[in-house]
Write a protein that holds these residues in place. Structure first.
Motif, mmCIF file in Angstrom:
data_model
loop_
_atom_site.group_PDB
_atom_site.id
_atom_site.type_symbol
_atom_site.label_atom_id
_atom_site.label_comp_id
_atom_site.label_asym_id
_atom_site.label_seq_id
_atom_site.Cartn_x
_atom_site.Cartn_y
_atom_site.Cartn_z
ATOM 1 N N MET A 84 0.836 -1.198 0.000
ATOM 2 C CA MET A 84 0.000 0.000 0.000
ATOM 3 C C MET A 84 0.872 1.250 0.000
ATOM 4 O O MET A 84 1.896 1.301 0.695
ATOM 5 N N LYS A 85 0.455 2.261 -0.738
ATOM 6 C CA LYS A 85 1.182 3.523 -0.750
ATOM 7 C C LYS A 85 1.110 4.183 0.624
ATOM 8 O O LYS A 85 0.160 3.985 1.374
ATOM 9 N N LYS A 86 2.118 4.968 0.927
ATOM 10 C CA LYS A 86 2.196 5.678 2.198
ATOM 11 C C LYS A 86 1.922 7.170 1.990
ATOM 12 O O LYS A 86 2.178 7.727 0.924
ATOM 13 N N ILE A 87 1.385 7.804 3.031
ATOM 14 C CA ILE A 87 1.242 9.253 3.041
ATOM 15 C C ILE A 87 1.818 9.782 4.349
ATOM 16 O O ILE A 87 1.918 9.048 5.340
ATOM 17 N N ARG A 88 2.184 11.037 4.341
ATOM 18 C CA ARG A 88 2.658 11.697 5.556
ATOM 19 C C ARG A 88 1.485 12.405 6.215
ATOM 20 O O ARG A 88 0.718 13.103 5.541
ATOM 21 N N LEU A 89 1.321 12.224 7.501
ATOM 22 C CA LEU A 89 0.238 12.883 8.225
ATOM 23 C C LEU A 89 0.666 14.293 8.617
ATOM 24 O O LEU A 89 1.607 14.467 9.411
ATOM 25 N N GLY A 90 0.004 15.277 8.038
ATOM 26 C CA GLY A 90 0.327 16.661 8.327
ATOM 27 C C GLY A 90 1.791 16.940 8.048
ATOM 28 O O GLY A 90 2.346 16.495 7.039
ATOM 29 N N ASN A 91 2.432 17.651 8.977
ATOM 30 C CA ASN A 91 3.866 17.910 8.854
ATOM 31 C C ASN A 91 4.646 17.095 9.890
ATOM 32 O O ASN A 91 5.739 17.473 10.305
ATOM 33 N N SER A 92 4.050 15.968 10.308
ATOM 34 C CA SER A 92 4.664 15.127 11.337
ATOM 35 C C SER A 92 5.685 14.175 10.719
ATOM 36 O O SER A 92 5.898 14.152 9.505
ATOM 37 N N ASP A 93 6.263 13.337 11.576
ATOM 38 C CA ASP A 93 7.188 12.309 11.111
ATOM 39 C C ASP A 93 6.476 10.978 10.887
ATOM 40 O O ASP A 93 7.117 9.941 10.699
ATOM 41 N N LEU A 94 5.145 11.000 10.889
ATOM 42 C CA LEU A 94 4.368 9.775 10.712
ATOM 43 C C LEU A 94 4.080 9.543 9.234
ATOM 44 O O LEU A 94 3.463 10.382 8.566
ATOM 45 N N HIS A 95 4.509 8.390 8.720
ATOM 46 C CA HIS A 95 4.199 7.965 7.355
ATOM 47 C C HIS A 95 3.393 6.675 7.468
ATOM 48 O O HIS A 95 3.889 5.668 7.990
ATOM 49 N N VAL A 96 2.158 6.718 7.005
ATOM 50 C CA VAL A 96 1.228 5.609 7.234
ATOM 51 C C VAL A 96 0.584 5.173 5.925
ATOM 52 O O VAL A 96 0.625 5.891 4.921
ATOM 53 N N GLY A 97 -0.017 3.996 5.944
ATOM 54 C CA GLY A 97 -0.786 3.539 4.794
ATOM 55 C C GLY A 97 -1.883 4.535 4.469
ATOM 56 O O GLY A 97 -2.486 5.117 5.371
ATOM 57 N N GLU A 98 -2.147 4.745 3.185
ATOM 58 C CA GLU A 98 -3.097 5.797 2.822
ATOM 59 C C GLU A 98 -4.548 5.435 3.097
ATOM 60 O O GLU A 98 -5.440 6.267 2.945
ATOM 61 N N ILE A 99 -4.801 4.222 3.547
ATOM 62 C CA ILE A 99 -6.133 3.813 4.003
ATOM 63 C C ILE A 99 -6.002 3.376 5.456
ATOM 64 O O ILE A 99 -5.057 2.666 5.817
ATOM 65 N N SER A 100 -6.921 3.812 6.303
ATOM 66 C CA SER A 100 -6.878 3.438 7.724
ATOM 67 C C SER A 100 -8.119 2.631 8.090
ATOM 68 O O SER A 100 -9.103 2.602 7.344
ATOM 69 N N LEU A 101 -8.059 1.992 9.249
ATOM 70 C CA LEU A 101 -9.183 1.172 9.719
ATOM 71 C C LEU A 101 -9.862 1.826 10.910
ATOM 72 O O LEU A 101 -9.232 2.080 11.939
ATOM 73 N N GLY A 102 -11.154 2.096 10.774
ATOM 74 C CA GLY A 102 -11.946 2.616 11.873
ATOM 75 C C GLY A 102 -12.465 1.475 12.724
ATOM 76 O O GLY A 102 -13.048 0.516 12.205
ATOM 77 N N CYS A 103 -12.269 1.559 14.035
ATOM 78 C CA CYS A 103 -12.567 0.432 14.928
ATOM 79 C C CYS A 103 -13.861 0.599 15.718
ATOM 80 O O CYS A 103 -14.046 -0.042 16.762
ATOM 81 N N MET A 104 -14.774 1.426 15.229
ATOM 82 C CA MET A 104 -16.014 1.698 15.955
ATOM 83 C C MET A 104 -16.819 0.420 16.214
ATOM 84 O O MET A 104 -17.425 0.259 17.270
ATOM 85 N N ARG A 105 -16.803 -0.508 15.274
ATOM 86 C CA ARG A 105 -17.628 -1.726 15.393
ATOM 87 C C ARG A 105 -16.879 -2.901 16.003
ATOM 88 O O ARG A 105 -17.408 -4.004 16.059
ATOM 89 N N MET A 106 -15.665 -2.696 16.461
ATOM 90 C CA MET A 106 -14.866 -3.811 16.958
ATOM 91 C C MET A 106 -15.415 -4.398 18.251
ATOM 92 O O MET A 106 -15.116 -5.541 18.601
ATOM 93 N N ASP A 107 -16.231 -3.650 18.966
ATOM 94 C CA ASP A 107 -16.799 -4.171 20.221
ATOM 95 C C ASP A 107 -17.721 -5.353 19.989
ATOM 96 O O ASP A 107 -18.012 -6.106 20.918
ATOM 97 N N LYS A 108 -18.169 -5.547 18.744
ATOM 98 C CA LYS A 108 -19.081 -6.655 18.432
ATOM 99 C C LYS A 108 -18.321 -7.954 18.145
ATOM 100 O O LYS A 108 -18.940 -8.997 17.966
ATOM 101 N N LEU A 109 -17.003 -7.894 18.079
ATOM 102 C CA LEU A 109 -16.204 -9.055 17.698
ATOM 103 C C LEU A 109 -15.659 -9.805 18.912
ATOM 104 O O LEU A 109 -15.459 -9.234 19.977
ATOM 105 N N SER A 110 -15.399 -11.082 18.703
ATOM 106 C CA SER A 110 -14.693 -11.865 19.714
ATOM 107 C C SER A 110 -13.203 -11.534 19.622
ATOM 108 O O SER A 110 -12.747 -10.900 18.663
#
Length: 305
Positions: free
Chosen positions: A1-27
């Motif tokens: 996956m391609k990486k992007i820089r978050l703002g002007n920080s030193d964080l370089h992350v995958g350009e798609i992220s995972l929202g964990c709002m529904r994770m409480d329903k999982l085992s």
């Protein structure tokens, strides 16, 4: 996956992220499978909030994986605070208490990014600044951002903050485009020309704030999913046409539409289905042409001036 820089920080992350709002329903086992597959697909930013599942989503996430240092260093954990039952709260006390709660539930010593969730009409920026400084100096939070805020709210905060704001999380999908519409319909006398957010898209680009697109498959104010929805035949026909042309799913095309924007927007995908997430992650490997991007924009019901 391609990486992007978050703002002007030193964080370089995958350009798609995972929202964990529904994770409480999982085992525990199911959650572990979701997280492991996400990271294999190049998704390394995990988005939480203190209110997701009443805090249980953070707990399930932590229980699902052994957060030893080698694993922790490979992921970016982001969480949000400020929404309480019936009101919003950016007080220093609540921010500090919320972070301590998230750290305990997530079983980690630090949060990579803390976002203020929904604008608090009673915000006192001096209090926020005090909270952020204390969290940064204590090592509990490394970076900060906001969610659902317009330029003047951000400017007010930045007047007092020592820390940079690197993220603004905003709702965006092919079927929810107010931040884009006004910029296309300049000086027009139609509804699309109304500037509802003080030019937040351009502001974030000018000030190196990464926009994270939440609910990238929803229409309206989280009224439902538009992909595969019979209510929207034109946009789904175009999604399917491009999906067949590119050899990916229609959901991947919906994400590729967001990624095509030069603002380097990071979609926050909320699926808890590992196979669907793998399919969506393929959006990072394709690029829509300018013509294809506008075809989808028009298919969603937008008229060009």
């Amino acid at each position: 996956m391609k990486k992007i820089r978050l703002g002007n920080s030193d964080l370089h992350v995958g350009e798609i992220s995972l929202g964990c709002m529904r994770m409480d329903k999982l085992s525990k086992k199911e959650a572990a499978y979701v997280i492991e597959n996400a990271m294999e697909a190049g998704v390394d930013l995990f988005d939480h909030a203190d209110i997701y599942g009443g805090g249980k989503s953070e707990e399930v996430f932590a229980d699902a994986i052994d957060l030893n240092s080698s694993i922790r260093e490979k992921m970016i954990i982001q969480t949000k605070c400020g929404i309480r039952k019936g009101f919003f709260d950016f007080s220093k006390e609540h921010i500090l208490t919320s972070v301590d709660g998230s750290l305990e539930r997530l079983k980690t010593d630090y949060i990579d990014i803390l976002l203020l969730h929904r604008p608090d009409a009673l915000m006192e920026p001096e209090e926020v600044a005090e909270a952020f400084t204390k969290l940064k100096e204590s090592g509990k939070v490394r970076h900060f951002g906001v969610s659902n805020q317009h330029p003047m709210q951000i400017k007010l905060l930045k007047k007092y903050l020592k820390e940079d704001l690197i993220v603004n999380q905003l709702q965006l999908s092919i079927m929810h485009t107010p931040m884009i519409d006004a910029g296309v319909n300049v000086n027009m006398q139609n509804d699309a020309s109304v500037v509802r957010d003080s030019g937040i898209l351009e502001y974030c680009r000018l000030h190196d704030i990464t926009i994270q697109a939440w609910s990238p498959f929803q229409y309206g104010m989280i009224n439902g999913v538009f992909v595969g929805n019979d209510q929207f035949p034109e946009v789904n026909a175009k999604l399917q046409e491009l999906a067949e042309k590119k050899g990916v799913t229609d959901s991947a095309i919906a994400i590729a539409w967001i990624l095509r924007h030069p603002a380097k927007i990071q979609p926050v995908v909320g699926t808890m289905n590992p196979e669907r997430l793998k399919d969506i992650a393929q959006a990072s490997e394709i690029q829509l042409t300018r013509e294809e991007w506008y075809e989808l924009y028009r298919a969603a019901g937008n008229k060009l001036p």
